[in-house]
Write a protein that holds these residues in place. Sequence first.
Motif, PDB file in Angstrom:
ATOM      1  N   PHE A 133      45.327  -5.319  10.823  1.00 37.61           N
ATOM      2  CA  PHE A 133      45.540  -4.329  12.151  1.00 37.61           C
ATOM      3  C   PHE A 133      46.035  -2.885  11.620  1.00 37.61           C
ATOM      4  CE2 PHE A 133      49.944  -5.885  11.733  1.00 37.61           C
ATOM      5  CZ  PHE A 133      50.463  -4.915  12.155  1.00 37.61           C
ATOM      6  N   GLN A 134      45.552  -1.618  12.550  1.00 36.49           N
ATOM      7  CA  GLN A 134      46.030  -0.386  11.990  1.00 36.49           C
ATOM      8  C   GLN A 134      46.814   0.078  13.493  1.00 36.49           C
ATOM      9  OE1 GLN A 134      43.169   1.819  10.389  1.00 36.49           O
ATOM     10  NE2 GLN A 134      44.220   3.368   9.234  1.00 36.49           N
ATOM     11  N   ASP A 135      48.157   0.555  13.700  1.00 33.30           N
ATOM     12  CA  ASP A 135      49.007   1.005  15.061  1.00 33.30           C
ATOM     13  C   ASP A 135      48.269   2.285  14.464  1.00 33.30           C
ATOM     14  OD1 ASP A 135      50.168  -1.276  15.258  1.00 33.30           O
ATOM     15  OD2 ASP A 135      52.169  -0.556  13.886  1.00 33.30           O
ATOM     16  N   CYS A 136      47.586   3.091  14.077  1.00 31.87           N
ATOM     17  CA  CYS A 136      46.958   4.929  14.313  1.00 31.87           C
ATOM     18  C   CYS A 136      45.755   5.197  13.456  1.00 31.87           C
ATOM     19  CB  CYS A 136      48.080   5.555  14.462  1.00 31.87           C
ATOM     20  SG  CYS A 136      48.683   5.862  13.117  1.00 31.87           S
TER      21      CYS A 136
ATOM     22  N   VAL B 147      48.685  -6.388   7.358  1.00 36.14           N
ATOM     23  CA  VAL B 147      48.052  -7.762   7.048  1.00 36.14           C
ATOM     24  C   VAL B 147      49.029  -8.486   7.820  1.00 36.14           C
ATOM     25  CG1 VAL B 147      48.088  -7.876   4.811  1.00 36.14           C
ATOM     26  CG2 VAL B 147      45.850  -9.927   5.766  1.00 36.14           C
ATOM     27  N   ILE B 148      49.060  -9.644   9.055  1.00 41.39           N
ATOM     28  CA  ILE B 148      50.463 -10.311   9.247  1.00 41.39           C
ATOM     29  C   ILE B 148      50.037 -11.602   8.396  1.00 41.39           C
ATOM     30  CG2 ILE B 148      50.526 -12.472  10.701  1.00 41.39           C
ATOM     31  CD1 ILE B 148      49.225 -10.076  12.919  1.00 41.39           C
TER      32      ILE B 148
ATOM     33  N   SER C 145      51.481  -3.895   4.565  1.00 47.82           N
ATOM     34  CA  SER C 145      50.517  -2.785   4.057  1.00 47.82           C
ATOM     35  C   SER C 145      49.445  -3.751   3.218  1.00 47.82           C
ATOM     36  CB  SER C 145      50.745  -1.749   3.549  1.00 47.82           C
ATOM     37  OG  SER C 145      51.418  -1.628   3.207  1.00 47.82           O
ATOM     38  N   ARG C 146      48.623  -4.255   3.350  1.00 47.58           N
ATOM     39  CA  ARG C 146      47.773  -4.686   2.701  1.00 47.58           C
ATOM     40  C   ARG C 146      47.383  -3.907   0.724  1.00 47.58           C
ATOM     41  NH1 ARG C 146      41.750  -6.419   4.752  1.00 47.58           N
ATOM     42  NH2 ARG C 146      40.932  -3.848   5.042  1.00 47.58           N
TER      43      ARG C 146
ATOM     44  N   VAL D  92      44.076  -3.182  16.654  1.00 47.93           N
ATOM     45  CA  VAL D  92      44.857  -2.124  17.357  1.00 47.93           C
ATOM     46  C   VAL D  92      45.881  -3.383  17.224  1.00 47.93           C
ATOM     47  CG1 VAL D  92      42.407  -0.398  18.014  1.00 47.93           C
ATOM     48  CG2 VAL D  92      43.882  -1.884  19.227  1.00 47.93           C
ATOM     49  N   SER D  93      46.889  -1.980  18.503  1.00 50.82           N
ATOM     50  CA  SER D  93      47.939  -2.918  18.660  1.00 50.82           C
ATOM     51  C   SER D  93      48.214  -3.662  19.509  1.00 50.82           C
ATOM     52  CB  SER D  93      49.276  -1.442  18.860  1.00 50.82           C
ATOM     53  OG  SER D  93      48.720  -0.275  17.785  1.00 50.82           O
ATOM     54  N   ALA D  94      47.251  -3.551  20.586  1.00 49.83           N
ATOM     55  CA  ALA D  94      46.856  -4.323  20.762  1.00 49.83           C
ATOM     56  C   ALA D  94      46.313  -5.805  20.659  1.00 49.83           C
ATOM     57  CB  ALA D  94      46.332  -3.781  22.084  1.00 49.83           C
TER      58      ALA D  94
END
Length: 286
Positions: A32-35, A42-43, A79-80, A19-21
Amino acid sequence: MNAKAWLYRPAQITCLLLVSAYAHAAKPGDVFQDCKDCPEMVILPAGSYVMGAPDDEAGRQPDEGPLHTVTFAKPFAMSRYQVTAGELDAYIKATGTVIKSGDDRPGRWCEASKPTYKQTARQPAVCVDYDEVQAYTVWLAKKTGKPYRMVSEAEREYAARGGSTGPFPFPFDAPGKYEISKHANTYGPRDGYTFTAPVGSYPANAFGMYDMHGNVYEWVADCYHESYEGAPSDGSAWIQDPKCIRAHMRGNDWGEPPIFSRSANRNDRLKTTRGDFLGFRVAREL
């Protein structure tokens, strides 16, 4: 995601959706997924690559040169998967946005973001024009408080290559045959899908990116340029005139030959184009 996609999933991609943290421990390959209804991101690592195709690459077009080095000074996220129909529907429901209809080609009509072929929530969102993609990214940034935006053309090619050189980051299906149906949804039903496939139906590349060489074309932020003469070297979108009427798209779709799936292949359309073959991804600063 089907079993084949999991089987080939790169080792560096964590199975946990952060998550965002996540920020303090963020590293390339993290997802990660912000919502709840946001795209899975993906980074991608900082680094350099040579953008474009050499003169001797089969299928090379004049707009794929000259070769030039692009350097990303810091990691960023993409976005992956292609943004899905379900994710676009969540935006439409939350905002009351009406996506325009269009495309008069026989059998290819788009009705308010929906194609004529059967589409599930996990298939790519299609039938959106450039400005509608831009509006989605603005909404996503406002909803999450994070710097979401359209993907640049240089970022898209960097993500597709996944550290590779040459036309593809994977081998052909068989020696001597220009076929990639084991790795991409392209050229009709030969690979098992007559139209779009659910996102993630094919193996990911080394950066953890899916469907980079087929399924649907993807809008990128850059205005149309007939070559890379004068192109930015920092990976940013090449937008000399915000009012330009043509923009680039990348990736190939479910019905075209795999020669158009090459990492360096470029195509373009009027920004007002909408079609059942054309979707998008999003990017986010970290």
